[in-house]
Design a protein around this motif. Structure first.
Motif, short mmCIF file in Angstrom:
data_model
loop_
_atom_site.label_atom_id
_atom_site.label_comp_id
_atom_site.label_asym_id
_atom_site.label_seq_id
_atom_site.Cartn_x
_atom_site.Cartn_y
_atom_site.Cartn_z
N PHE A 18 0.86 -1.19 0.00
CA PHE A 18 0.00 0.00 0.00
C PHE A 18 0.90 1.23 0.00
N CYS A 20 2.33 4.50 1.45
CA CYS A 20 2.49 5.21 2.72
C CYS A 20 2.31 6.70 2.50
N GLU A 21 2.13 7.43 3.58
CA GLU A 21 2.10 8.88 3.48
C GLU A 21 3.48 9.32 3.00
N CYS A 24 6.77 9.67 5.21
CA CYS A 24 6.55 9.12 6.56
C CYS A 24 7.37 7.84 6.76
N HIS A 25 7.97 7.72 7.92
CA HIS A 25 8.61 6.45 8.30
C HIS A 25 8.46 6.27 9.80
N ASP A 26 7.29 6.72 10.28
CA ASP A 26 7.02 6.67 11.72
C ASP A 26 7.11 5.26 12.31
N CYS A 27 6.77 4.25 11.52
CA CYS A 27 6.72 2.90 12.11
C CYS A 27 8.08 2.20 12.00
N PHE A 79 3.34 -4.66 8.79
CA PHE A 79 2.89 -3.46 9.50
C PHE A 79 1.93 -2.64 8.62
N CYS A 87 -1.53 1.09 10.94
CA CYS A 87 -0.71 2.28 10.65
C CYS A 87 -1.27 3.44 11.46
N PRO A 88 -0.43 4.13 12.23
CA PRO A 88 -0.94 5.25 13.02
C PRO A 88 -1.44 6.41 12.17
N ARG A 89 -1.11 6.40 10.88
CA ARG A 89 -1.57 7.47 9.98
C ARG A 89 -2.81 7.06 9.19
N ARG A 91 -3.17 4.62 7.09
CA ARG A 91 -2.95 4.06 5.76
C ARG A 91 -3.07 2.54 5.81
S1 SF4 Z 1 3.29 5.00 9.89
FE1 SF4 Z 1 1.92 4.34 8.23
S2 SF4 Z 1 2.27 5.80 6.54
FE2 SF4 Z 1 3.99 5.97 8.00
S3 SF4 Z 1 5.55 4.57 7.18
FE3 SF4 Z 1 4.36 3.42 8.71
S4 SF4 Z 1 2.76 2.39 7.53
FE4 SF4 Z 1 3.59 4.02 6.23
#
Ligand code: SF4
Ligand code: SF4
Length: 117
Positions: A18, A20-21, A24-27, A79, A87-89, A91
């Motif tokens: 999928f 991602c935003e 973003c690499h929050d996870c 994840f 996903c905290p965003r 997605r």
């Molecule tokens: S937090 Fe969500 S949008 Fe950001 S990198 Fe991880 S899976 Fe992708």
């Protein structure tokens, strides 16, 4: 190819991707993987590992995101694709990873010796 490699390959193909935003690499953070997955990842020095860990980062995270995206471990792929790893965003793929596939990923993780990526 070992049977573990075949299982990893099989599971990889069943985890939907999928978008991602952007940026973003929050996870991303320190993750573990099997030695079979480690063998596919670029080699990093002890100093590079230490520097990444000092910031609680994954050693493969670069300024533009994952630098080993095509070979990222199963846990990174999972994840955001299941209700238990959201996903905290907000997605995720249209169709989540099938529960049976998620179970098999966790079984594989539990049955292989995991090392810090
Ligand atoms: S937090 Fe969500 S949008 Fe950001 S990198 Fe991880 S899976 Fe992708
Ligand atoms: S391997 Fe890539 S996707 Fe996985 S935690 Fe590291 S930078 Fe993130």
């Amino acid at each position: 190819m070992t049977s573990t490699n075949r299982k990893i390959d099989h599971l990889r193909r069943q985890i939907p991707g999928f978008a991602c935003e952007p940026g973003c690499h929050d996870c991303c953070g320190p993750v573990t993987a099997s030695s079979e997955e480690m063998a596919c990842l670029p080699h990093k020095s002890v100093a590079e590992h230490d520097a990444a860990l000092a910031h609680w980062n994954c050693v493969h995270l670069g300024p533009n995101g994952c630098e080993a995206y095509e070979q990222r471990p199963l846990i990174c792929r999972l994840f955001g694709t299941t209700a238990s790893l959201p996903c905290p965003r907000g997605r995720g793929p249209e169709t989540p990873t099938a529960p049976e596939v998620e179970k098999q990923v966790h079984q594989l993780i539990a049955s292989t010796r995991q090392v810090l990526v």
